[in-house]
Design a protein around this motif. Structure first.
Motif, PDB file in Angstrom:
ATOM      1  N   GLU A  41      -5.340  -3.437  -1.244  1.00  0.00           N
ATOM      2  CA  GLU A  41      -6.536  -2.972  -0.538  1.00  0.00           C
ATOM      3  C   GLU A  41      -7.459  -4.151  -0.215  1.00  0.00           C
ATOM      4  N   VAL A  55      -6.295   3.210   8.043  1.00  0.00           N
ATOM      5  CA  VAL A  55      -5.770   3.654   6.751  1.00  0.00           C
ATOM      6  C   VAL A  55      -5.497   5.157   6.773  1.00  0.00           C
ATOM      7  N   HIS A  91      -6.900  -3.216  -7.109  1.00  0.00           N
ATOM      8  CA  HIS A  91      -6.162  -2.742  -5.937  1.00  0.00           C
ATOM      9  C   HIS A  91      -5.955  -3.939  -5.006  1.00  0.00           C
ATOM     10  N   ARG A 130     -12.393   2.960  -0.195  1.00  0.00           N
ATOM     11  CA  ARG A 130     -12.493   1.690  -0.921  1.00  0.00           C
ATOM     12  C   ARG A 130     -12.393   0.505   0.034  1.00  0.00           C
ATOM     13  N   VAL A 131     -11.468   0.569   0.974  1.00  0.00           N
ATOM     14  CA  VAL A 131     -11.326  -0.519   1.950  1.00  0.00           C
ATOM     15  C   VAL A 131     -12.601  -0.649   2.775  1.00  0.00           C
ATOM     16  N   CYS A 146      -8.499   5.618  -0.794  1.00  0.00           N
ATOM     17  CA  CYS A 146      -8.087   4.270  -0.401  1.00  0.00           C
ATOM     18  C   CYS A 146      -8.886   3.822   0.820  1.00  0.00           C
ATOM     19  N   LEU A 159       0.817  -1.217   0.000  1.00  0.00           N
ATOM     20  CA  LEU A 159       0.000   0.000   0.000  1.00  0.00           C
ATOM     21  C   LEU A 159       0.850   1.266   0.000  1.00  0.00           C
TER      22      LEU A 159
END
Length: 205
Positions: free
Chosen positions: A62, A93, A59, A105-106, A102, A14
């Motif tokens: 992720e 994050v 990703h 999205r996680v 990011c 990451l």
């Protein structure tokens, strides 16, 4: 067993620094005494699938991080475990100074493990397929999984548990396809159908 080296590798992917204290907190969570299926064993099994699907992902790291956190908070008597796990992951994050996109999205990936919607996008499809890979496990592992789930809900009376569990498994069996990505369709779909049919029959009417 998941290792600190694996944790560091996820964060290197990451582009951020791993927090070892968070790793320890996660390890402690997955070892809580009330857990029987949602344990380090399940986490290890999920992470072991990543090499088979990394090339498909947009990703990949992720997805890995979402796997680390997807059952981080697990209370069988609550309905918001995924939300609380997703919020924890998002805060970690952001604390690591990664982009808010990011973190979002996680968070969204973890929320997909509620399994109440069709996965949107390949990363969500991969994550959901991995989380449901246990359905297509060899028969002996699937039967162990069913015993583990029963143990987690040991406080639920037998008749009620069997009725509810049968309804859940029948809902999966009724899907036109259990898995979204080619590796899982090829490796797990047929076995999952056999496992579900056997378990539904054993649960009775």
């Amino acid at each position: 067993m998941t290792t600190l080296d694996q944790w560091h590798a996820t964060w290197r992917g990451l582009g951020a620094q791993a927090d070892d204290a968070v790793f320890q907190s996660l390890s402690d969570r997955y070892r809580e005494k009330h857990r029987h299926y949602h344990t380090v064993q399940h986490l290890d099994e999920c992470l072991a699938w990543m090499p088979a699907v990394t090339a498909l992902a947009q990703h990949a790291f992720e997805i890995e991080l979402a796997l680390w956190f997807h059952d981080a908070i697990y209370d069988v008597k609550r309905q918001d475990n995924e939300e609380r796990s997703a919020e924890w992951a998002k805060s970690v994050v952001l604390d690591a100074r990664l982009a808010p996109e990011c973190a979002d999205r996680v968070h969204a990936l973890i929320m997909m493990t509620r399994h109440n919607a069709v996965p949107d996008g390949v990363d969500a499809q991969i994550l959901v397929d991995i989380d449901l890979s246990i359905l297509g496990a060899p028969a002996s592992r699937f039967d162990e999984y069913e015993r583990q789930v029963r143990a987690e809900y040991g406080w639920v009376p037998g008749v009620l548990f069997r009725r509810t569990r049968r309804k859940i498994l029948e809902a999966f069996a009724a899907r036109p396809r259990l898995y979204s990505t080619a590796p899982f369709v090829e490796l797990c779909e047929a076995q999952a159908r056999e496992n579900l049919a056997r378990s539904i029959a054993m649960l009775g009417g």
